[in-house]
Structures are given as structure tokens and as C-alpha cells.
Write a protein that holds these residues in place. Sequence first.
Motif, short mmCIF file in Angstrom:
data_model
loop_
_atom_site.label_atom_id
_atom_site.label_comp_id
_atom_site.label_asym_id
_atom_site.label_seq_id
_atom_site.Cartn_x
_atom_site.Cartn_y
_atom_site.Cartn_z
N ARG A 38 0.83 -1.21 0.00
CA ARG A 38 0.00 0.00 0.00
C ARG A 38 0.86 1.26 0.00
NH1 ARG A 38 -4.86 -1.49 4.22
NH2 ARG A 38 -6.06 -2.79 2.78
N LEU A 42 0.79 4.18 -2.79
CA LEU A 42 0.64 5.58 -2.42
C LEU A 42 1.79 6.42 -2.98
CD1 LEU A 42 -1.08 7.59 -0.85
CD2 LEU A 42 0.26 7.05 1.18
N GLN A 45 1.16 6.98 -6.63
CA GLN A 45 0.08 7.95 -6.85
C GLN A 45 0.53 9.37 -6.51
OE1 GLN A 45 -2.87 6.08 -4.39
NE2 GLN A 45 -3.85 5.08 -6.15
#
Length: 89
Positions: A38, A42, A45
Motif C-alpha cells: 500500500r 501511495l 500515486q
Amino acid sequence: MKHIVALQNLVTPWPDGLEPSDVELDAIEQELPLILARVDLLDAQIMTIDRTPSEVDERRIRRARNRVLVARRDLANRTAGSTGSGDAA
């Protein structure tokens, strides 16, 4: 120079029970691959927040999403296998 020091006890003393237990540490260790996946997603992104994603950025995000899905699947299979006490259906 004069030093300013606290002469009183702390208002809220540090309780001994704030450290995570062994069970909690084991749970964190089992979830660590998912947490790291994750974080990678992140990061990918965040890199594209202020610009239009290029083809390489889109590929990086897609791969990071796939790693999250794989980590979630592995974690679900691991926890389902450890809590099940009966035979497979």
C-alpha cells in the motif's frame, strides 16, 4: 544562564501497558507485506499528483495495485487457513 526544569511529576504518567503485546506484533508482522504494498501504491500515486501521468507512471501505478491485490489475497488465504478448524468444503 539559568536552566528551566520541571520540578513536578508528570501530569499523565507513562503507563506500562502501552507497548504492543506479542500477539499484536505477530499480527503486524503478518500484515507487513500488505502495508508495504500500500505504501508503494501511495508513493506511485503521489508522484503523479501535480502532473498528467505518463505511460510509465500508469504502468507503475497498475503494478503497485496488482501488488496490493496479491498481498491482500495472500493475507486472506493465510488468515483463512489459520482460523479454520474444519475440513475444506
